[in-house]
Design a protein around this motif. Structure first.
Motif, short mmCIF file in Angstrom:
data_model
loop_
_atom_site.label_atom_id
_atom_site.label_comp_id
_atom_site.label_asym_id
_atom_site.label_seq_id
_atom_site.Cartn_x
_atom_site.Cartn_y
_atom_site.Cartn_z
N THR A 129 0.85 -1.19 0.00
CA THR A 129 0.00 0.00 0.00
C THR A 129 0.88 1.23 0.00
N ILE A 130 0.26 2.39 -0.17
CA ILE A 130 1.01 3.65 -0.10
C ILE A 130 1.68 3.77 1.26
N THR A 131 0.99 3.36 2.31
CA THR A 131 1.55 3.43 3.66
C THR A 131 2.77 2.53 3.79
N GLN A 132 2.69 1.34 3.23
CA GLN A 132 3.83 0.42 3.27
C GLN A 132 5.00 0.99 2.46
N GLN A 133 4.72 1.58 1.31
CA GLN A 133 5.78 2.19 0.50
C GLN A 133 6.47 3.32 1.26
N LEU A 134 5.66 4.10 2.00
CA LEU A 134 6.24 5.18 2.80
C LEU A 134 7.15 4.61 3.89
N ALA A 135 6.71 3.54 4.53
CA ALA A 135 7.54 2.88 5.55
C ALA A 135 8.87 2.44 4.96
N LYS A 136 8.81 1.88 3.76
CA LYS A 136 10.03 1.40 3.10
C LYS A 136 10.95 2.56 2.75
N ILE A 137 10.37 3.64 2.22
CA ILE A 137 11.17 4.80 1.82
C ILE A 137 11.86 5.43 3.03
N MET A 138 11.12 5.56 4.11
CA MET A 138 11.61 6.31 5.27
C MET A 138 12.52 5.49 6.19
N GLU A 160 -0.17 4.23 10.33
CA GLU A 160 -1.61 4.50 10.23
C GLU A 160 -2.21 4.87 11.59
N ALA A 161 -1.63 4.33 12.66
CA ALA A 161 -2.15 4.62 14.00
C ALA A 161 -1.80 6.03 14.47
N ARG A 162 -0.75 6.61 13.89
CA ARG A 162 -0.26 7.90 14.39
C ARG A 162 -0.43 9.06 13.42
N LEU A 163 -0.64 8.77 12.12
CA LEU A 163 -0.78 9.84 11.14
C LEU A 163 -2.13 9.75 10.44
N THR A 164 -2.62 10.90 10.01
CA THR A 164 -3.86 10.92 9.22
C THR A 164 -3.54 10.53 7.78
N LYS A 165 -4.57 10.24 7.02
CA LYS A 165 -4.38 9.88 5.62
C LYS A 165 -3.72 11.02 4.85
N ASP A 166 -4.14 12.26 5.13
CA ASP A 166 -3.53 13.40 4.43
C ASP A 166 -2.06 13.55 4.78
N GLU A 167 -1.71 13.30 6.04
CA GLU A 167 -0.31 13.39 6.44
C GLU A 167 0.54 12.32 5.75
N ILE A 168 -0.05 11.14 5.62
CA ILE A 168 0.66 10.05 4.93
C ILE A 168 0.87 10.41 3.46
N LEU A 169 -0.18 10.90 2.80
CA LEU A 169 -0.06 11.30 1.40
C LEU A 169 0.95 12.43 1.22
N ASP A 170 0.93 13.38 2.11
CA ASP A 170 1.87 14.52 2.06
C ASP A 170 3.31 14.01 2.06
N LEU A 171 3.61 13.14 3.02
CA LEU A 171 4.97 12.59 3.11
C LEU A 171 5.31 11.76 1.88
N TYR A 172 4.40 10.93 1.46
CA TYR A 172 4.64 10.03 0.33
C TYR A 172 4.94 10.82 -0.95
N LEU A 173 4.10 11.80 -1.24
CA LEU A 173 4.26 12.56 -2.48
C LEU A 173 5.55 13.39 -2.50
N ASN A 174 6.05 13.72 -1.32
CA ASN A 174 7.29 14.51 -1.25
C ASN A 174 8.55 13.65 -1.17
N LYS A 175 8.38 12.34 -1.02
CA LYS A 175 9.54 11.46 -0.86
C LYS A 175 9.75 10.49 -2.02
N ILE A 176 8.68 10.14 -2.72
CA ILE A 176 8.76 9.08 -3.72
C ILE A 176 9.65 9.51 -4.89
#
Length: 820
Positions: A129-138, A160-176
């Motif tokens: 998922t996008i969340t898993q990809q973010l975990a891998k990137i970070m 997912e327990a600590r960040l909102t969906k928008d926060e996850i997308l924000d980080l993902y789009l700026n790191k990928i």
């Protein structure tokens, strides 16, 4: 009986419960142990909420235009609110359709990936998922293992327990990563389309959304056909998810892609940015470089830098073409179709906007006698024979091929290209109504080069180019390539001679010579002029203009090695210099910057200015931390500098630097060529700008026959100086008070007399002028001295021939004895 049955039942249940409890404990311990094993060194995801973007260091040109940034974190972060809704939808549709519904894990996708991996016998599909990809990137490494996948799952749940969906997308789009060095969506928008993320269209968003899966494969710069197929897939997924209509998808797909040239305006000085990075890190440390928000102000002039980059690249391409076509970049067989589907050439035709004049990659679709059909970035066009003449003219007729008499033969295009070949082309003309684009055949050169421009009065480096392409090689040849200078070293010999009392009118006999006493050289060293011709009595002005080796060697012997080496060192030449007469021929080494800065001293009246690239360093709030002012040291007298400059002007006026006359203003300079055409130089200056160009291979192989400094380097110098100085008024070299001009006899260098056959004006230091007029006796004496030297040389050759014949006879006798 009943009590007996109860006891048996009790014992049976006990036998079942105890092992079950033991098993449960074992499972719990194993599970807990496994969880501890996989999480023991995992980071706390709370740090994601405290992500701090360090400002890095900004590097500016002399007009405060940004040249580049040095940052710890790659990319340019943008808030989610600036990202177009269509781009977010495209990313979600293609990367994680259930993103807004799951809690970090897509169990259906994981099951599908698990079955695929079991079938493949290893990890082949992620199902992330996008969340898993973010975990891998970070937090994780990119390795494909089951243990890493388990850690990824655990981290995704924590995120997912600590960040909102928008926060996850924000980080993902700026790191990928989006390919071609673009990290984050803002950098991707700039790299591919030259615009900020908020200005992206649906069509462009669909292209970018398709890249993260495999940036190198789906890049439009690599294969536009594949990019368009991926774009269509993204748009189809958006339709399926209800984000857009079929009509919107069709409209987006049909829009041409205005792709940006990969070399951005801020990329014209990558060698400068890297040189500054190293210098700032050395001065202030890594922490200051990445975290303090430093601002570095350089001496680079953007217009001159661009002129140097373009001239060097064009000149290296021209040199490379002179030696023929090396063949296509690669070959790809055209995709087969069943007749119902359109060929990929048809589906992508007209889907991009071509950059006029840029060199891009294309694919040959057909070859005929009148040219080559090419598809480049989805645009159909052709290369006419004239657009590939440089390649066709180097092809020789095949054995037995008939060549028409009286006509110039040229190979047909199919001798060098065929359908499916991947080639480099330059966009010569954009497509018009009913006509396709016109292309010229190109190839990226293997040869390298460097170019430098600096201000003689301040030492400010105005342009610095360390190679053909920073992406291909980061080695900065302008600063660090120590190469033999060849004849470009000769001006230092002549400058030392001017300081020692010689003048441009001094005469040295140009005749063959042999030296036996030179250390580190074979006995009987007999240097030669480039053309192996000798001209007898020769004025120093003429000798330098035509780069006569013998005169320069004799001059060095008269002046002395120590004064010349000392002068070169004072002028900033730091490379190894041999302590023998080969020094006159440029056997010593120098970097392009060192050599250019040394010549700049002659333009500055003999005062060498320290080369400066960084003029000031400021803190985050603008406070000046350090600044550097021009620093000069007088090395050569103003009079000697002017005499030498006057001589170097004749190198351009009628000598080896004749191509530089095209600059259209007073220029002094010198060509340089080393043995076997390994290095080619032109270094020179106008009253207000000095510049140097070096051309050669990194592995020091030959550039090819006749690739001299005049042919390989001076056209590059000419092109960049014409462009750099086009807005600068023409200025003459100003003669200092201590220099006089007298009419002399061209044959003797003495004052002109009534019977002089040829007279010319010449410059002298005041008090060092010739004091008497030339006579017939003077001319005859020089001719007699030259005759004796030529006779002595002929006698040496005669003796050498006898010695060689004796050696040959001895060898024959020895061979006969060996046979006997």
């Amino acid at each position: 009986m009943l009590p007996h049955k109860k006891a048996s039942s009790h014992r049976t249940s006990g036998r079942v419960v105890v092992p079950a409890l033991v098993l449960a404990v074992i499972i719990l311990l194993a599970g807990g142990g496994g969880y501890w094993y996989f999480t023991r060194d995992l980071p706390w995801v709370d740090v994601l909420k405290d992500q701090k973007a360090y400002p890095g260091t900004k590097i500016y040109a002399d007009d405060n235009v940004l040249l580049g940034e040095i940052k710890f974190e790659k990319g340019t972060p943008v808030p989610l609110k600036k990202v177009p809704k269509s781009l977010v939808q495209a990313i979600v549709a293609v990367e994680d359709a259930h993103f807004f519904r799951h809690h970090g894990l897509d169990y259906v996708g994981m099951l599908r990936a698990l079955l695929t991996n079991i079938w493949a016998g290893g990890v082949r599909q992620g199902g992330s998922t996008i969340t898993q990809q973010l975990a891998k990137i970070m937090f994780l490494t990119p390795e494909r293992t089951f243990s890493r996948k388990i850690r990824e799952v655990i981290l995704a749940r924590r995120i997912e327990a600590r960040l909102t969906k928008d926060e996850i997308l924000d980080l993902y789009l700026n790191k990928i990563y989006f390919g071609h060095g673009a990290y984050g969506i803002e950098m991707a928008a700039q790299t591919y389309f030259g615009k900020h993320v908020e200005a992206l269209t649906l069509s462009e968003s669909a292209v970018l959304a398709g890249l993260p899966k495999a940036p190198n494969i789906y890049s439009p710069y690599a294969d536009l056909d594949r990019t368009k197929r991926r774009q269509k897939y993204v748009l189809d997924r958006m339709i399926e998810e209800g984000y857009i209509t079929a009509e919107e998808a069709k409209s987006a797909y049909s829009k041409p892609l205005a792709l940006r040239n990969l070399r951005k305006k801020t990329d014209v000085a990558p060698y400068v940015v890297e040189a500054v990075r190293k210098e700032i890190e050395e001065r202030y440390g890594q922490e200051a470089l990445y975290q303090k928000g430093l601002k570095v102000y350089t001496t680079i002039d953007p217009a001159m830098q661009l002129a140097a980059v373009q001239a060097l690249q064009a000149g290296l391409r021209d040199l490379d073409k002179r030696h023929g076509f090396r063949g296509p970049v690669e070959h790809r067989e055209p995709r087969k179709t069943d007749g119902k589907k359109k060929d990929e050439d048809e589906t992508t035709a007209g889907k991009t906007v071509l950059p006029l004049g840029e060199v891009i990659t294309g694919r040959v679709t057909a070859v005929s006698g009148d040219g080559v059909s090419v598809l480049a970035r989805g645009v159909k066009g052709r290369i006419p024979p004239s657009g590939m003449a440089w390649a066709l003219n180097k092809v020789r007729p095949a054995k037995g091929e008939k060549v028409p008499k009286g006509k110039k033969w040229r190979a047909a295009p199919d001798r060098i290209l065929k359908a499916g070949d991947i080639i480099r082309v330059r966009v010569a003309a954009l497509p018009q109504k009913g006509k396709g684009a016109l292309f010229d055949l190109e190839q990226d050169p293997l040869v390298e080069g460097a170019a430098v421009m600096l201000d003689p009065a301040t030492g400010f480096i105005r342009a610095l180019v360390g190679g053909f392409d920073f992406g291909r090689s980061e080695f900065n040849r302008a600063l660090h390539a120590r190469r033999q200078a060849g004849s470009a070293f000769k001006p230092f010999v002549y400058a030392a001679a001017m300081d020692a009392g010689f003048s441009p009118a001094s005469i040295i006999i140009d005749a063959p010579v042999t030296y036996d006493e030179q250390k580190d050289l074979k006995p009987g060293w007999s240097p030669e002029n480039y053309d192996r011709e000798y001209f007898g009595p020769t004025r120093l002005r003429t000798a330098l203009a035509y780069s006569r080796n013998i005169v320069t060697i004799k001059l060095l012997k008269e002046v002395g090695l120590k004064p010349v080496i000392g002068l070169a060192r004072q002028l900033g030449i730091s490379g190894p210099l041999p302590e023998d007469l080969t020094l006159a021929l440029g056997s010593g080494s120098a970097t392009p910057l060192d050599l250019t800065a040394a010549y700049a001293a002659f333009a500055n009246g003999g005062t060498r200015m320290k080369p400066i690239l960084i003029r000031a360093v400021a803190g985050a709030n603008g406070e000046i931390i350090e600044s550097e002012e021009p620093q000069g040291e007088p090395v050569v007298s103003p009079e000697s500098s002017y005499l030498l400059t006057s001589m170097l002007q004749d190198v351009v006026a009628y000598g080896t630097g004749w191509r530089v006359r095209e600059v259209g203003r007073p220029v002094a300079g010198k060509t340089g060529t080393t043995n076997d055409y390994i290095d080619a130089w032109f270094v020179g200056y106008t009253p207000n700008l000095a510049a140097g160009v070096w051309v050669g291979y990194d592995n020091e192989k030959s550039l090819g026959p006749q690739e001299t400094g005049s042919r390989a380097a001076s056209p590059i110098w000419t092109a960049m100086m014409k462009e750099a100085l086009k807005e600068v008024p023409v200025e003459p070299f100003v003669r200092p008070p201590g220099v006089t001009v007298l009419e002399i006899d061209a044959a003797t260098g003495l004052l002109a007399s009534f019977d002089s056959e040829e007279t010319i004006p010449e410059v002298f230091k005041a008090g060092k002028e010739p004091t008497r007029a030339s006579t017939q006796a003077d001319r005859e004496a020089l001719e007699e001295a030259a005759r004796k030297e030529f006779e002595a040389a002929a006698e040496r050759e005669k003796d050498k021939g006898k010695t060689e014949k004796k050696a040959a006879r001895r060898g024959q006798r020895q061979t006969q004895e060996d046979r006997d």
